[in-house]
Design a protein around this motif. Structure first.
Motif, short mmCIF file in Angstrom:
data_model
loop_
_atom_site.label_atom_id
_atom_site.label_comp_id
_atom_site.label_asym_id
_atom_site.label_seq_id
_atom_site.Cartn_x
_atom_site.Cartn_y
_atom_site.Cartn_z
N PHE A 115 -10.97 5.08 11.00
CA PHE A 115 -9.88 4.57 10.16
C PHE A 115 -10.42 3.74 9.00
O PHE A 115 -9.88 3.78 7.89
N ARG A 116 -11.49 3.00 9.23
CA ARG A 116 -12.09 2.19 8.16
C ARG A 116 -12.58 3.09 7.03
O ARG A 116 -12.38 2.81 5.85
N ILE A 117 -13.20 4.20 7.39
CA ILE A 117 -13.72 5.14 6.39
C ILE A 117 -12.57 5.89 5.71
O ILE A 117 -12.58 6.11 4.50
N ALA A 118 -11.54 6.25 6.49
CA ALA A 118 -10.42 7.03 5.95
C ALA A 118 -9.60 6.26 4.93
O ALA A 118 -8.87 6.85 4.14
N ARG A 119 -9.70 4.93 4.93
CA ARG A 119 -8.87 4.15 4.01
C ARG A 119 -9.43 4.10 2.59
O ARG A 119 -8.81 3.56 1.69
N ALA A 175 7.84 4.26 -4.68
CA ALA A 175 7.40 4.83 -5.94
C ALA A 175 6.06 5.50 -5.72
O ALA A 175 5.27 5.07 -4.89
N ASP A 176 5.82 6.57 -6.48
CA ASP A 176 4.60 7.34 -6.27
C ASP A 176 3.35 6.49 -6.42
O ASP A 176 2.38 6.69 -5.73
N GLY A 177 3.39 5.53 -7.32
CA GLY A 177 2.21 4.69 -7.54
C GLY A 177 1.88 3.76 -6.39
O GLY A 177 0.80 3.19 -6.35
N LEU A 178 2.82 3.59 -5.45
CA LEU A 178 2.60 2.67 -4.34
C LEU A 178 2.22 3.38 -3.04
O LEU A 178 1.80 2.73 -2.08
N ILE A 179 2.36 4.69 -2.99
CA ILE A 179 2.12 5.42 -1.74
C ILE A 179 0.68 5.25 -1.27
O ILE A 179 0.43 4.87 -0.13
N GLU A 180 -0.28 5.53 -2.14
CA GLU A 180 -1.69 5.47 -1.73
C GLU A 180 -2.15 4.05 -1.38
O GLU A 180 -2.82 3.85 -0.37
N HIS A 185 -3.56 0.27 3.17
CA HIS A 185 -3.37 -0.94 3.97
C HIS A 185 -2.95 -0.60 5.40
O HIS A 185 -3.34 -1.29 6.35
N MET A 186 -2.20 0.48 5.56
CA MET A 186 -1.82 0.92 6.90
C MET A 186 -3.05 1.41 7.68
O MET A 186 -3.20 1.12 8.87
N LEU A 187 -3.93 2.14 7.01
CA LEU A 187 -5.17 2.60 7.66
C LEU A 187 -6.06 1.42 8.02
O LEU A 187 -6.68 1.39 9.09
N ARG A 188 -6.11 0.43 7.14
CA ARG A 188 -6.90 -0.78 7.43
C ARG A 188 -6.34 -1.49 8.65
O ARG A 188 -7.09 -1.97 9.52
N ALA A 189 -5.02 -1.55 8.76
CA ALA A 189 -4.38 -2.18 9.92
C ALA A 189 -4.71 -1.41 11.19
O ALA A 189 -4.97 -2.01 12.24
N ARG A 190 -4.71 -0.08 11.11
CA ARG A 190 -5.05 0.71 12.29
C ARG A 190 -6.50 0.48 12.71
O ARG A 190 -6.81 0.42 13.90
N ALA A 191 -7.38 0.37 11.72
CA ALA A 191 -8.79 0.09 12.05
C ALA A 191 -8.91 -1.23 12.77
O ALA A 191 -9.59 -1.34 13.80
N ASP A 192 -8.23 -2.26 12.27
CA ASP A 192 -8.28 -3.58 12.92
C ASP A 192 -7.64 -3.55 14.29
O ASP A 192 -8.12 -4.20 15.22
N ALA A 193 -6.57 -2.76 14.43
CA ALA A 193 -5.91 -2.66 15.74
C ALA A 193 -6.86 -2.06 16.77
O ALA A 193 -6.92 -2.52 17.92
#
Length: 197
Positions: A115-119, A175-180, A185-193
């Motif tokens: 997850f850390r790499i995927a973010r 908005a499209d500019g906020l998706i990525e 940040h969601m991937l970072r949260a999963r890595a920390d979890a």
């Protein structure tokens, strides 16, 4: 002859003129020929143009506001919600006494690294040589095959719809500019979890 608001006269003909200001970056005059020399017609056309100008300017301002970068509080809210959701799933899987429950702890380190790499911004699905070298230096050489497998199959399952739901939950129009950035940040949260797991 009385002055007609938002107009100038050039060679006897009326021209609608307004200045556009956005975020102290853009400041330029907009000029549209009203195609008349008659003050009555020019007054009516200028009023219609002024109303349309205000409407378009408001639409552009709203569009720019929805594409503003996430604030620190919004990032924290996205991160915290995803961290709590992922931790809850992990703990449920670990303690539900299912055949895979014992493997949750064993997979935690590899999943955290995947997850850390995927973010990263380009969302890689494979490890680079630099990634492998870094993992080996950190004593995770034995985890590399598992990390590669998770990275290829498991770490990219956060759909655009899921990200949009998370953005709506914190009060941001999706908005499209906020998706990525939000997905990162969601991937970072999963890595920390997974590290906490």
């Amino acid at each position: 002859m009385c002055k007609i608001q938002h107009t100038i006269r050039v060679q006897g003909r009326y021209i609608f003129r307004r200045r556009v200001h956005f975020r102290n970056v853009i400041s330029k005059p907009i000029m549209v020929a009203l195609r008349t020399a008659d003050p009555k017609v020019a007054r009516r056309r200028a009023a219609l143009m002024a109303a349309r100008f205000a409407d378009v300017k408001l639409s552009v301002e709203m569009m720019l506001e929805t594409n503003q970068a996430l604030t620190g509080d919004e990032i924290e809210a996205i991160f915290r919600q995803e961290l709590e959701a992922e931790l809850s799933r992990n703990l449920h899987d670990a303690y539900e006494n299912a055949p895979w429950s014992s493997s949750v702890g064993e997979a935690a380190q590899a999943l955290a690294e995947a997850f850390r790499i995927a973010r990263r911004p380009n969302r890689p699905r494979v490890l680079t040589d630099a990634d492998r070298d870094q993992l080996k230096a950190r004593g995770l050489a034995s985890e590399i095959p598992q990390i590669e497998e998770y990275l290829a199959e498991y770490c990219h399952e956060i759909s655009e719809l899921e990200v949009k739901r998370r953005l709506c939950a914190i009060g941001r129009m999706s908005a499209d500019g906020l998706i990525e950035p939000a997905r990162s940040h969601m991937l970072r949260a999963r890595a920390d979890a997974w590290l906490l797991t």
